[in-house]
Design a protein around this motif. Sequence first.
Motif, PDB file in Angstrom:
ATOM      1  N   ASP A 241       0.834  -1.197   0.000  1.00 33.39           N
ATOM      2  CA  ASP A 241       0.000   0.000   0.000  1.00 33.39           C
ATOM      3  C   ASP A 241       0.870   1.248   0.000  1.00 33.39           C
ATOM      4  OD1 ASP A 241      -3.020  -0.875   0.720  1.00 33.39           O
ATOM      5  OD2 ASP A 241      -1.594  -2.209   1.720  1.00 33.39           O
ATOM      6  N   GLY A 242       0.432   2.271  -0.733  1.00 36.98           N
ATOM      7  CA  GLY A 242       1.169   3.525  -0.769  1.00 36.98           C
ATOM      8  C   GLY A 242       0.236   4.708  -0.916  1.00 36.98           C
ATOM      9  N   ARG A 243       0.716   5.869  -0.469  1.00 42.56           N
ATOM     10  CA  ARG A 243      -0.105   7.082  -0.503  1.00 42.56           C
ATOM     11  C   ARG A 243       0.809   8.299  -0.570  1.00 42.56           C
ATOM     12  NH1 ARG A 243      -2.713   9.891   4.318  1.00 42.56           N
ATOM     13  NH2 ARG A 243      -4.517  11.075   3.538  1.00 42.56           N
ATOM     14  N   VAL A 244       0.409   9.278  -1.376  1.00 49.68           N
ATOM     15  CA  VAL A 244       1.127  10.545  -1.473  1.00 49.68           C
ATOM     16  C   VAL A 244       0.127  11.668  -1.248  1.00 49.68           C
ATOM     17  CG1 VAL A 244       2.494  12.070  -2.943  1.00 49.68           C
ATOM     18  CG2 VAL A 244       2.811   9.593  -3.089  1.00 49.68           C
ATOM     19  N   VAL A 245       0.492  12.642  -0.399  1.00 44.29           N
ATOM     20  CA  VAL A 245      -0.403  13.747  -0.070  1.00 44.29           C
ATOM     21  C   VAL A 245       0.341  15.064  -0.175  1.00 44.29           C
ATOM     22  CG1 VAL A 245      -1.848  14.791   1.721  1.00 44.29           C
ATOM     23  CG2 VAL A 245      -1.744  12.302   1.512  1.00 44.29           C
ATOM     24  N   ALA A 246      -0.289  16.022  -0.837  1.00 46.31           N
ATOM     25  CA  ALA A 246       0.168  17.415  -0.820  1.00 46.31           C
ATOM     26  C   ALA A 246      -0.779  18.180   0.092  1.00 46.31           C
ATOM     27  CB  ALA A 246       0.166  17.996  -2.228  1.00 46.31           C
ATOM     28  N   MET A 247      -0.231  18.964   1.030  1.00 41.75           N
ATOM     29  CA  MET A 247      -1.072  19.648   2.012  1.00 41.75           C
ATOM     30  C   MET A 247      -0.628  21.092   2.217  1.00 41.75           C
ATOM     31  SD  MET A 247       0.232  17.179   5.110  1.00 41.75           S
ATOM     32  CE  MET A 247       1.990  16.767   5.229  1.00 41.75           C
ATOM     33  N   PRO A 248      -0.666  21.896   1.151  1.00 42.22           N
ATOM     34  CA  PRO A 248      -0.231  23.289   1.272  1.00 42.22           C
ATOM     35  C   PRO A 248      -1.274  24.147   1.986  1.00 42.22           C
ATOM     36  CG  PRO A 248      -1.097  22.896  -0.910  1.00 42.22           C
ATOM     37  CD  PRO A 248      -1.098  21.557  -0.216  1.00 42.22           C
ATOM     38  N   VAL A 261      -2.665   3.776  -3.624  1.00 46.98           N
ATOM     39  CA  VAL A 261      -2.739   2.555  -4.406  1.00 46.98           C
ATOM     40  C   VAL A 261      -2.639   1.369  -3.456  1.00 46.98           C
ATOM     41  CG1 VAL A 261      -0.234   2.529  -4.807  1.00 46.98           C
ATOM     42  CG2 VAL A 261      -1.753   1.280  -6.371  1.00 46.98           C
ATOM     43  N   HIS A 262      -3.376   0.301  -3.784  1.00 53.37           N
ATOM     44  CA  HIS A 262      -3.426  -0.887  -2.944  1.00 53.37           C
ATOM     45  C   HIS A 262      -3.380  -2.117  -3.834  1.00 53.37           C
ATOM     46  CE1 HIS A 262      -5.069  -3.943  -0.207  1.00 53.37           C
ATOM     47  NE2 HIS A 262      -6.059  -4.146  -1.056  1.00 53.37           N
ATOM     48  N   TYR A 263      -2.452  -3.026  -3.516  1.00 56.19           N
ATOM     49  CA  TYR A 263      -2.414  -4.310  -4.221  1.00 56.19           C
ATOM     50  C   TYR A 263      -2.357  -5.406  -3.170  1.00 56.19           C
ATOM     51  CZ  TYR A 263      -1.006  -8.358  -6.895  1.00 56.19           C
ATOM     52  OH  TYR A 263      -0.957  -9.615  -7.433  1.00 56.19           O
ATOM     53  N   ALA A 296      -7.998 -13.949  -6.882  1.00 52.40           N
ATOM     54  CA  ALA A 296      -6.570 -14.221  -6.730  1.00 52.40           C
ATOM     55  C   ALA A 296      -5.825 -13.000  -6.219  1.00 52.40           C
ATOM     56  CB  ALA A 296      -5.979 -14.659  -8.064  1.00 52.40           C
ATOM     57  N   SER A 297      -6.343 -11.799  -6.566  1.00 50.86           N
ATOM     58  CA  SER A 297      -5.694 -10.566  -6.123  1.00 50.86           C
ATOM     59  C   SER A 297      -6.668  -9.404  -6.234  1.00 50.86           C
ATOM     60  CB  SER A 297      -4.434 -10.275  -6.943  1.00 50.86           C
ATOM     61  OG  SER A 297      -4.776 -10.033  -8.296  1.00 50.86           O
ATOM     62  N   GLU A 298      -6.275  -8.276  -5.639  1.00 51.18           N
ATOM     63  CA  GLU A 298      -7.043  -7.031  -5.703  1.00 51.18           C
ATOM     64  C   GLU A 298      -6.107  -5.907  -6.110  1.00 51.18           C
ATOM     65  OE1 GLU A 298     -10.418  -7.022  -2.135  1.00 51.18           O
ATOM     66  OE2 GLU A 298      -8.380  -6.340  -1.743  1.00 51.18           O
ATOM     67  N   LEU A 299      -6.643  -4.974  -6.867  1.00 49.76           N
ATOM     68  CA  LEU A 299      -5.925  -3.749  -7.182  1.00 49.76           C
ATOM     69  C   LEU A 299      -6.854  -2.572  -6.935  1.00 49.76           C
ATOM     70  CD1 LEU A 299      -3.462  -2.231  -8.273  1.00 49.76           C
ATOM     71  CD2 LEU A 299      -4.445  -2.504 -10.586  1.00 49.76           C
ATOM     72  N   GLY A 300      -6.482  -1.714  -6.013  1.00 50.73           N
ATOM     73  CA  GLY A 300      -7.309  -0.557  -5.691  1.00 50.73           C
ATOM     74  C   GLY A 300      -6.565   0.739  -5.911  1.00 50.73           C
ATOM     75  N   MET A 301      -7.287   1.757  -6.363  1.00 51.94           N
ATOM     76  CA  MET A 301      -6.708   3.080  -6.572  1.00 51.94           C
ATOM     77  C   MET A 301      -7.679   4.125  -6.062  1.00 51.94           C
ATOM     78  SD  MET A 301      -4.878   2.703 -10.318  1.00 51.94           S
ATOM     79  CE  MET A 301      -6.315   1.902 -11.052  1.00 51.94           C
ATOM     80  N   PHE A 319     -12.778   5.719  -4.888  1.00 51.17           N
ATOM     81  CA  PHE A 319     -11.901   4.543  -4.826  1.00 51.17           C
ATOM     82  C   PHE A 319     -12.443   3.468  -5.758  1.00 51.17           C
ATOM     83  CE2 PHE A 319      -9.535   0.991  -3.208  1.00 51.17           C
ATOM     84  CZ  PHE A 319      -8.353   1.559  -2.719  1.00 51.17           C
ATOM     85  N   TRP A 320     -11.532   2.924  -6.587  1.00 53.29           N
ATOM     86  CA  TRP A 320     -11.880   1.879  -7.540  1.00 53.29           C
ATOM     87  C   TRP A 320     -11.175   0.585  -7.116  1.00 53.29           C
ATOM     88  CZ3 TRP A 320     -11.039   6.901  -8.417  1.00 53.29           C
ATOM     89  CH2 TRP A 320     -11.984   7.609  -9.169  1.00 53.29           C
ATOM     90  N   GLN A 321     -11.943  -0.487  -6.960  1.00 54.44           N
ATOM     91  CA  GLN A 321     -11.394  -1.766  -6.505  1.00 54.44           C
ATOM     92  C   GLN A 321     -11.634  -2.832  -7.572  1.00 54.44           C
ATOM     93  OE1 GLN A 321      -9.461  -2.455  -3.843  1.00 54.44           O
ATOM     94  NE2 GLN A 321     -10.595  -3.663  -2.351  1.00 54.44           N
ATOM     95  N   GLN A 322     -10.554  -3.337  -8.157  1.00 49.64           N
ATOM     96  CA  GLN A 322     -10.652  -4.371  -9.183  1.00 49.64           C
ATOM     97  C   GLN A 322     -10.261  -5.715  -8.592  1.00 49.64           C
ATOM     98  OE1 GLN A 322      -7.684  -4.924 -12.495  1.00 49.64           O
ATOM     99  NE2 GLN A 322      -9.433  -4.301 -13.768  1.00 49.64           N
ATOM    100  N   VAL A 323     -11.034  -6.738  -8.927  1.00 48.57           N
ATOM    101  CA  VAL A 323     -10.770  -8.092  -8.440  1.00 48.57           C
ATOM    102  C   VAL A 323     -10.305  -8.957  -9.598  1.00 48.57           C
ATOM    103  CG1 VAL A 323     -11.721 -10.103  -7.259  1.00 48.57           C
ATOM    104  CG2 VAL A 323     -12.586  -7.812  -6.707  1.00 48.57           C
TER     105      VAL A 323
END
Length: 449
Positions: A241-248, A261-263, A296-301, A319-323
Motif C-alpha cells: 500500500d502507498g499514498r502521497v499527499v500534498a497539504m499546502p 494505491v493498494h495491491y 486471486a488478487s485485488e488492485l485498488g486506486m 476509490f476503484w477496486q478491481q478483483v
Amino acid sequence: MKSFLALSHVAAVAGGLWAVPLAAQDGGAGSGHGQVEALRAEMARLADRVETLEAELAAAKGEPAAVPPAPAAPSAGASSISWKGAPVIEGEGGWSFKPRGRLQIDAGTISAPDSLGAVDGFGSEIRRARLGAEGDIPGGFGYKFELDFAGGEVELADGILTYGDGGLTVSIGHHNTFQGLEELTSSRFISTMERAAFTDAFGFERRLGLSTQYAAGAWLVQAGVFSDNADALSNRNWSVDGRVVAMPELGGTRLHLGGSVHYADYEEGTALRYRQRPFAHFTDTRFIDTGRVEGASELGMGLEAAAIAGPFHAAAEGFWQQVDRPGALPDPTFFGGYAEIGMFLTPGDTRGYKRGVFDRVKPANPVGEGGFGAVQINLRYDRLDLVDAGIVGGTHDGYAVSLVWTPTDYTRFMANYGRMEYANAALPAGEDDRSYGVDTFGVRAQIDF
C-alpha cells in the motif's frame, strides 16, 4: 546564666553520645549492627536537641530564630507529569508514558420496508471501548498499544513499535494501511457516526506489517508491506500500500490533495465478499452484498481532496477496486466514494488537521470555561456500486446530515440521519422489487483520552 545552662545541656548530650562507642568497646549489650543503629539514633536526637538549644539561646539574646533551609529542588533529570487528556509521564533520557483510550456509545433506529422481513427498529451498542498506552523510548523509538473490548470480545487495534528521525517514521506491527483520508482519520474525529460505505465494503482494516512515512514541508509520502489482520492470521495473504499527499496552506486555507494505491495477493481458494450496512453499525443486515467472489488478487486506486477555511470544510474521495478472478472469469471493478461539506455554527471554531488526516476539534470556548463548546453541521453524499462483470451486488446512494457537539477537547456528542436509496439490492422487497429506500437515525456519546 541562661547561656551557661544551655551549654551545660550540650555537654550532657555529647557525653551521652560518647557513651555509645565506649559501650561497644567494652563488648556490652547491643554490639555490632545494633550499636551502629543506636549511634545513629543518638546523633539524630543530638541534632534535634542542638536545634532546640540554639532557638533558646537566640531567644535569650533577643535574636530571631534561624530558618531551616528549603528542601532542594528536583534535579533536571527527574520525572515530570503533565496533562494531555490523561497524565503524560516523562522520564530522564527520553522515556515517556501516556495511557490512551476511547468509549463510544451508540443508539438509533432503522426503518426498512415491511415486505423485506429484515430486522429493523431500535438498536444500541458499545461501538468502541479501547484501552492502551503510547510513549517514547530513548534513541528515537516509540510505541503504541491499544485493545478494543467492544462486543464482549477483545481485539487488537494497534500494536506498533516506531522509529523516528526528523520527518521519517518507520513502523512495524499491527496498524492501518494507507487507503485514503476517510479511513486514516481516527473514528474520534470523523464527521458522521460511520465512515463512507466503501471503506467497510472494500475491507479496509489494520494489518500486520512494516511501513515508512516521510513528511517534509507540504508533502507526505507513505508506503508499507503488510500481511493480514491479526484475527485472520496465519495465512499467505500479503499486500502493498502507498499514498502521497500534498497539504499546502494558501491564504489561510488548508488544502489536501492525495492519491493511494493498494495491491493484495491472496492464497489459492480465497473467497472475497463486498457488502455494507445501512449507515449504522448496530445492525448486521446488509442490503447490498456481492456474495462470495473467488479472487486471486485485488488492485485498488483512490483519489482524495479536502479543504479547510475557517469554520468551513469540504472533502471528497473516490476509490476503484478491481478483483482479479482466476481462469477466464471477467474481472469486476467496483466503485465507492463520497462528497461532504460542513461548517461550525460557533465562532472561532475550525476542523482540526494534522499530517494528512483530520484531527481533534478544540473548541474556542469550551464548556467549563464559560463557553458552550463547538457545534458543527455536515452534509454528505455517499455512493457505492457493487455491480460489474456479471456480479450484481447492488448499488446505494446515501444522503446524510449530521450534527456534532464538542463540549470540550475530549468529549463529543453526535446525531445523524441517513437515507439510503438501493437498486439491485441483495434483499428483495417483493417479487423482482429490489429498488427501495431505508432510513436510519443514530446518536453517539463519546469520550477519549
